[in-house]
Every structure is written in structure tokens, then in C-alpha cells.
Design a protein around this motif. Structure first.
Motif, PDB file in Angstrom:
ATOM      1  N   ARG A  10      39.289  31.772  47.048  1.00 22.71           N
ATOM      2  CA  ARG A  10      38.606  32.435  45.927  1.00 22.71           C
ATOM      3  C   ARG A  10      37.415  33.210  46.467  1.00 22.71           C
ATOM      4  O   ARG A  10      36.782  32.789  47.430  1.00 22.71           O
ATOM      5  CB  ARG A  10      38.149  31.403  44.905  1.00 22.71           C
ATOM      6  CG  ARG A  10      39.314  30.738  44.186  1.00 22.71           C
ATOM      7  CD  ARG A  10      38.812  29.758  43.155  1.00 22.71           C
ATOM      8  NE  ARG A  10      38.041  30.409  42.129  1.00 22.71           N
ATOM      9  CZ  ARG A  10      38.552  30.899  40.987  1.00 22.71           C
ATOM     10  NH1 ARG A  10      39.823  30.795  40.765  1.00 22.71           N
ATOM     11  NH2 ARG A  10      37.773  31.480  40.102  1.00 22.71           N
ATOM     12  N   ARG A  11      37.099  34.311  45.815  1.00 24.23           N
ATOM     13  CA  ARG A  11      35.927  35.119  46.200  1.00 24.23           C
ATOM     14  C   ARG A  11      34.662  34.446  45.704  1.00 24.23           C
ATOM     15  O   ARG A  11      34.009  34.886  44.782  1.00 24.23           O
ATOM     16  CB  ARG A  11      36.053  36.535  45.643  1.00 24.23           C
ATOM     17  CG  ARG A  11      37.044  37.382  46.414  1.00 24.23           C
ATOM     18  CD  ARG A  11      37.057  38.834  45.948  1.00 24.23           C
ATOM     19  NE  ARG A  11      35.721  39.370  45.781  1.00 24.23           N
ATOM     20  CZ  ARG A  11      35.248  39.850  44.624  1.00 24.23           C
ATOM     21  NH1 ARG A  11      35.985  39.872  43.555  1.00 24.23           N
ATOM     22  NH2 ARG A  11      34.024  40.314  44.559  1.00 24.23           N
ATOM     23  N   GLU A  12      34.325  33.340  46.360  1.00 24.20           N
ATOM     24  CA  GLU A  12      33.118  32.578  46.054  1.00 24.20           C
ATOM     25  C   GLU A  12      32.419  32.278  47.369  1.00 24.20           C
ATOM     26  O   GLU A  12      33.065  32.054  48.398  1.00 24.20           O
ATOM     27  CB  GLU A  12      33.472  31.261  45.367  1.00 24.20           C
ATOM     28  CG  GLU A  12      34.173  31.437  44.049  1.00 24.20           C
ATOM     29  CD  GLU A  12      34.668  30.123  43.462  1.00 24.20           C
ATOM     30  OE1 GLU A  12      35.078  30.164  42.296  1.00 24.20           O
ATOM     31  OE2 GLU A  12      34.672  29.086  44.153  1.00 24.20           O
ATOM     32  N   GLY A  56      36.456  42.748  45.632  1.00 19.97           N
ATOM     33  CA  GLY A  56      37.085  42.706  44.307  1.00 19.97           C
ATOM     34  C   GLY A  56      37.485  44.076  43.853  1.00 19.97           C
ATOM     35  O   GLY A  56      37.027  45.080  44.360  1.00 19.97           O
ATOM     36  N   GLY A  62      45.385  38.954  39.050  1.00 15.80           N
ATOM     37  CA  GLY A  62      44.190  38.198  39.379  1.00 15.80           C
ATOM     38  C   GLY A  62      43.889  38.119  40.856  1.00 15.80           C
ATOM     39  O   GLY A  62      43.033  37.360  41.280  1.00 15.80           O
ATOM     40  N   SER A  64      42.365  40.059  42.652  1.00 18.74           N
ATOM     41  CA  SER A  64      41.042  40.577  42.998  1.00 18.74           C
ATOM     42  C   SER A  64      40.019  39.455  43.089  1.00 18.74           C
ATOM     43  O   SER A  64      38.935  39.656  43.594  1.00 18.74           O
ATOM     44  CB  SER A  64      40.596  41.619  41.973  1.00 18.74           C
ATOM     45  OG  SER A  64      40.402  41.001  40.718  1.00 18.74           O
ATOM     46  N   GLU A  65      40.366  38.273  42.588  1.00 20.09           N
ATOM     47  CA  GLU A  65      39.455  37.142  42.641  1.00 20.09           C
ATOM     48  C   GLU A  65      39.687  36.295  43.892  1.00 20.09           C
ATOM     49  O   GLU A  65      39.128  35.217  44.013  1.00 20.09           O
ATOM     50  CB  GLU A  65      39.621  36.282  41.387  1.00 20.09           C
ATOM     51  CG  GLU A  65      39.210  36.995  40.128  1.00 20.09           C
ATOM     52  CD  GLU A  65      37.767  37.509  40.174  1.00 20.09           C
ATOM     53  OE1 GLU A  65      36.886  36.775  40.648  1.00 20.09           O
ATOM     54  OE2 GLU A  65      37.542  38.650  39.753  1.00 20.09           O
ATOM     55  N   ASP A  84      41.214  41.638  51.728  1.00 19.27           N
ATOM     56  CA  ASP A  84      40.764  41.516  50.340  1.00 19.27           C
ATOM     57  C   ASP A  84      41.469  42.541  49.471  1.00 19.27           C
ATOM     58  O   ASP A  84      42.313  43.294  49.935  1.00 19.27           O
ATOM     59  CB  ASP A  84      39.238  41.639  50.244  1.00 19.27           C
ATOM     60  CG  ASP A  84      38.719  43.007  50.656  1.00 19.27           C
ATOM     61  OD1 ASP A  84      39.301  44.033  50.239  1.00 19.27           O
ATOM     62  OD2 ASP A  84      37.712  43.060  51.386  1.00 19.27           O
TER      63      ASP A  84
END
Length: 148
Positions: A10-12, A56, A62, A64-65, A84
Motif C-alpha cells: 500500500r502507498r503508506e 498515485g 484501485g 493507484s493505492e 508505481d
């Protein structure tokens, strides 16, 4: 010896140290020299941080997340790819060397300093960026993987 793994993250911000720890653990177990492992883990951290911050975009399903990290240890070389779903890397706006006191914009330059070969390009198909980098490996005397 050949080892590879791939992560869908996840992009976190919390995903960045996870990827670094997995890489460091893999390299330690395989018997890669700690200095080489550290350089690659810092470069990976920078590439992941860029994917989290800039990766993103408006894409289907989804995706992009999330972003993908793949690492290959094959023979005497390690290759790492971070892909990404962002807008891609604008070659016309290639980054200039950052100022010494800059808070941002040093990641790609750091990756270039720590790796032997770096490629930054647009991901084929649905868009996004792929940052890949290679480094020749050095080995310790007694790798854990070989003594298990």
C-alpha cells in the motif's frame, strides 16, 4: 545462488521500513556483505518513499493505492525494481542536483550514488514509473543460508 521476491505494498509510509527490513533480512541470510546490504536498503527506502509520495494516479482497480517492489539476487548482482501507478517520470523535467540544505528531491541522486546502475522509466501499459537499480554483491565468509 538465486533468490527473488516481490511485494505488493500500500502507498503508506509504514510500507517503506517493511520493504527495507525484508531486503536486509534476505541479504543477511544469503551472506551479503553488510555494507552492500545497507547501501541497497537505503536506495530501496528512497525508491519506496518516492512511490508512496508520487506514485498515485487515476487508474483502474484501485492500483493507484499500491506499488510493487521486486528484488533479485542472482549470482554476483542484486537488482531491485520499484514500480508505481503515478503519472510517470517527465524526462523534460529531469531533476537537477539538489541544494545541500534541501528537504526534498535528493532520493534519486542518492540512489544513483549507492547503486552501480540505475534506470528510471515509464511503466509500459497503464502508466506509472519504474525505478530499477543494480549493485554488484560482496559476500561474508559464513552466510546463514549456507550453514542451515
Amino acid at each position: 545462488m538465486s533468490i527473488w521476491w516481490s511485494l505488493h505494498l500500500r502507498r503508506e509510509a509504514a510500507s517503506v521500513p517493511l520493504a527495507r527490513r525484508l531486503l536486509l533480512g534476505t541479504m543477511e541470510t544469503a551472506g551479503v556483505d553488510p555494507d552492500v546490504s545497507y547501501d541497497l536498503s537505503v536506495a530501496l527506502g528512497e525508491a519506496c518513499a518516492n512511490a508512496v509520495e508520487h506514485g498515485g494516479g487515476a487508474s483502474r482497480g484501485g492500483s493507484s493505492e499500491a506499488y510493487r517492489v521486486t528484488a533479485y539476487l542472482d549470482g554476483e548482482k542484486c537488482r531491485i525494481e520499484v514500480a508505481d501507478s503515478g503519472p510517470g517520470f517527465a524526462r523534460a523535467h529531469a531533476p537537477r542536483p539538489p541544494r545541500v540544505d534541501a528537504e526534498h528531491g535528493r532520493g534519486l541522486f542518492l540512489i544513483r550514488e549507492l547503486a552501480d546502475h540505475v534506470h528510471i522509466g515509464d511503466k509500459p501499459g497503464r502508466g506509472g514509473t519504474v525505478v530499477s537499480f543494480d549493485k554488484m554483491l560482496k559476500w561474508t565468509k559464513d552466510p546463514s543460508l549456507l550453514t542451515a
